[in-house]
Design a protein around this motif. Structure first.
Motif, mmCIF file in Angstrom:
data_model
loop_
_atom_site.group_PDB
_atom_site.id
_atom_site.type_symbol
_atom_site.label_atom_id
_atom_site.label_comp_id
_atom_site.label_asym_id
_atom_site.label_seq_id
_atom_site.Cartn_x
_atom_site.Cartn_y
_atom_site.Cartn_z
ATOM 1 N N ALA A 38 -6.383 -9.351 43.717
ATOM 2 C CA ALA A 38 -5.936 -7.935 44.032
ATOM 3 C C ALA A 38 -6.899 -7.030 43.923
ATOM 4 N N VAL A 39 -8.058 -7.297 43.202
ATOM 5 C CA VAL A 39 -9.076 -6.107 43.058
ATOM 6 C C VAL A 39 -10.386 -6.401 43.784
ATOM 7 N N GLU A 40 -10.893 -5.690 44.443
ATOM 8 C CA GLU A 40 -11.956 -6.080 45.241
ATOM 9 C C GLU A 40 -13.335 -5.137 44.379
ATOM 10 N N PRO A 41 -14.378 -5.395 44.207
ATOM 11 C CA PRO A 41 -15.458 -4.798 43.601
ATOM 12 C C PRO A 41 -15.442 -3.174 44.219
ATOM 13 N N LEU A 42 -15.435 -2.894 45.621
ATOM 14 C CA LEU A 42 -15.473 -1.904 46.066
ATOM 15 C C LEU A 42 -14.219 -0.934 45.479
ATOM 16 N N ALA A 43 -12.885 -1.606 45.440
ATOM 17 C CA ALA A 43 -11.860 -0.724 45.016
ATOM 18 C C ALA A 43 -11.982 -0.234 43.715
ATOM 19 N N ALA A 44 -12.635 -1.183 42.891
ATOM 20 C CA ALA A 44 -12.720 -0.875 41.417
ATOM 21 C C ALA A 44 -13.879 0.149 41.197
ATOM 22 N N LEU A 45 -14.848 0.204 42.133
ATOM 23 C CA LEU A 45 -15.824 1.133 42.068
ATOM 24 C C LEU A 45 -15.405 2.461 42.373
ATOM 25 N N GLU A 46 -14.453 2.731 43.389
ATOM 26 C CA GLU A 46 -13.819 3.766 43.840
ATOM 27 C C GLU A 46 -13.053 4.346 42.670
ATOM 28 N N ARG A 47 -12.237 3.509 42.025
ATOM 29 C CA ARG A 47 -11.450 4.000 40.874
ATOM 30 C C ARG A 47 -12.474 4.595 39.541
ATOM 31 N N SER A 48 -13.407 3.845 39.586
ATOM 32 C CA SER A 48 -14.464 4.513 38.347
ATOM 33 C C SER A 48 -14.977 5.899 38.735
ATOM 34 N N VAL A 49 -14.973 6.310 40.120
ATOM 35 C CA VAL A 49 -15.698 7.813 40.343
ATOM 36 C C VAL A 49 -14.782 8.750 40.152
ATOM 37 N N LEU A 50 -13.138 8.382 40.017
ATOM 38 C CA LEU A 50 -12.084 9.241 40.053
ATOM 39 C C LEU A 50 -12.388 10.363 38.880
ATOM 40 N N PRO A 51 -12.743 9.929 37.712
ATOM 41 C CA PRO A 51 -12.534 11.034 36.416
ATOM 42 C C PRO A 51 -13.834 12.030 36.879
ATOM 43 N N ALA A 52 -14.791 11.704 37.462
ATOM 44 C CA ALA A 52 -15.858 12.761 37.585
ATOM 45 C C ALA A 52 -15.309 13.444 38.823
ATOM 46 N N LEU A 53 -14.635 12.992 39.796
ATOM 47 C CA LEU A 53 -14.265 13.821 40.999
ATOM 48 C C LEU A 53 -13.171 14.819 40.595
ATOM 49 N N ALA A 54 -12.421 14.411 39.705
ATOM 50 C CA ALA A 54 -11.270 15.342 39.109
ATOM 51 C C ALA A 54 -11.826 16.343 38.409
ATOM 52 N N ARG A 55 -13.046 16.277 37.828
ATOM 53 C CA ARG A 55 -13.507 17.381 37.099
ATOM 54 C C ARG A 55 -14.651 18.178 37.636
ATOM 55 N N PRO A 56 -14.436 18.740 38.566
ATOM 56 C CA PRO A 56 -15.512 19.711 39.435
ATOM 57 C C PRO A 56 -16.218 20.882 38.556
ATOM 58 N N PRO A 57 -17.175 21.252 38.655
ATOM 59 C CA PRO A 57 -18.281 20.758 39.853
ATOM 60 C C PRO A 57 -18.717 19.221 39.403
ATOM 61 N N CYS A 58 -18.584 18.303 40.574
ATOM 62 C CA CYS A 58 -19.121 16.853 40.061
ATOM 63 C C CYS A 58 -20.517 17.037 41.096
ATOM 64 N N VAL A 59 -21.394 16.668 40.158
ATOM 65 C CA VAL A 59 -22.930 16.591 40.677
ATOM 66 C C VAL A 59 -23.366 15.101 40.797
#
Length: 396
Positions: A38-59
């Protein structure tokens, strides 16, 4: 994984600073259960970056190496898909440090990701020296943290007040190849000693004094035993190895230092390669593998979904010449012997070690600590202030 905390910052111990080695464990965290179908490593990695992208500016602390390239590529992919502001890669460009030059890889990755117009380049000469101006600002606020090059993230954090920072922290531990030393490490150390020195040392202390010539003999022997024990303890299977590294003090201090530094600027640190969900997904599909190469792991994570240049094999950069420059050299060669914990360190031996350049990489944290204490910024000349986090010689 979002890193944000106001708790006291754990610090290197007396022995950590003297030896340049952080050993021991703080526990072995459990990873969440994951269904590999159900969960591939890439999909899990994508989920992990969402909190940073949702809090701009994201460097993104982007060096052009494999870890930071992977994190940047995943963040860009997610931002475009979700309609979020694109992350801003921030890169140091070093003067007179050919071993650290990754500019060709940086250019290729940025072009492939279409980020040329958003890329921030920071020029560095002596700026990032371990006792240079940037390190001095961090030392004045927090004292000596681990690792001693943590200050390179400070100007990057300052570009994103109230925002977020994405790093590739943990990549060397979670994705890199196994680093078991050969069984002949003691023999190699013995051969490194000059015959006259070898003859003058007790047989049991020769390898230790070759490895740590600035330490008291009994302390050097203890450090060498500790280093060998950690090398033997490192598991051979990927799932066990990931959990083992997650519990190491070395990584815990690094994460805590990043969090403390960023919190002053209201910046949230996200380390995707240490995210429990990502690691659980990686363990679910490759956990039984032994001696798997970094390239195979990256290929398993990225597949055909990321530009090939992101995960292409490249030389590993070396950064000692970035952090040991004119300020460190002038201080080391002019050092008067004060500011060390002489229960652990032999000041005369350390002066001999620091009389040649470059100094051993394992003494850079000690140099930074001595500079901090003798310049009047630290907790007093000589032994570090004894706190709950700094009195022990090892923490397990």
């Amino acid at each position: 994984m979002t890193e944000l905390s106001v708790r006291p910052v754990p610090r290197p111990t007396r022995l950590d600073l003297a030896s340049g080695m952080v050993s021991g464990h703080v526990g072995t965290p459990a990873l969440p259960p994951v269904d590999p179908l159900a969960v591939e490593p890439l999909a899990a990695l994508e989920r992990s970056v969402l909190p940073a992208l949702a809090r701009p500016p994201c460097v993104v602390s982007f060096s052009g190496g494999l870890d930071s390239s992977l994190v940047l590529a995943v963040a860009v992919r997610v931002a475009r898909r979700e309609g979020l502001p694109l992350p801003v890669p921030v890169t140091w460009r070093f003067a007179d440090a050919p071993g650290a030059d990754e500019s060709a890889w940086q250019d290729d990755v940025i072009r492939a990701l279409g980020l040329t117009g958003r890329w921030r380049l920071l020029p560095a000469g002596d700026d990032l020296d371990v006792v240079g101006p940037v390190a001095g600002r961090l030392l004045a606020r927090h004292g000596v943290l681990h690792p001693c090059n943590l200050h390179l993230h400070l100007p990057i954090v300052e570009l994103a007040p109230g925002g977020s920072l994405l790093t590739g922290a943990g990549g060397d531990q979670m994705l890199a190849g196994w680093r078991r030393p050969p069984r002949t490490v003691g023999d190699r150390l013995r051969r490194a000693l000059a015959p006259a020195v070898r003859a003058a040392l007790p047989a049991g202390r020769r390898p230790a004094m070759a490895a740590y010539p600035w330490l008291r003999p009994d302390v050097a022997a203890r450090c060498l035993r500790s280093r060998a024990a950690e090398a033997r303890a490192e598991p051979g299977r990927l799932d066990q190895r990931i959990r083992w590294h997650l519990g190491r003090r070395d990584l815990a201090l690094t994460r805590a230092g990043l969090t403390a530094m960023a919190a002053e600027h209201r910046v949230t640190v996200v380390n995707p390669l240490l995210d429990p969900g990502f690691l659980a997904a990686l363990v679910a599909v490759a956990g039984r593998a032994r001696d798997v190469t970094r390239q195979r792991l990256l290929a398993r994570i990225a597949g055909d979904d990321l530009p090939p240049v992101v995960t292409a094999a490249r030389p590993k950069a070396t950064f000692l010449e970035v952090f040991l420059r004119r300020p460190a050299r002038e201080f080391a060669t002019g050092w008067d012997g004060s500011g060390v914990d002489d229960d652990l360190v032999d000041p005369a031996a350390l002066r001999r070690v620091w009389s040649t350049w470059p100094i051993p990489a394992a003494t850079t944290a000690l140099l930074q600590h001595v500079w901090w204490t003798t310049r009047g910024s630290g907790p007093g000349v000589g032994r570090p202030a004894r706190t709950e986090a700094s009195t022990g010689e090892t923490q397990r």
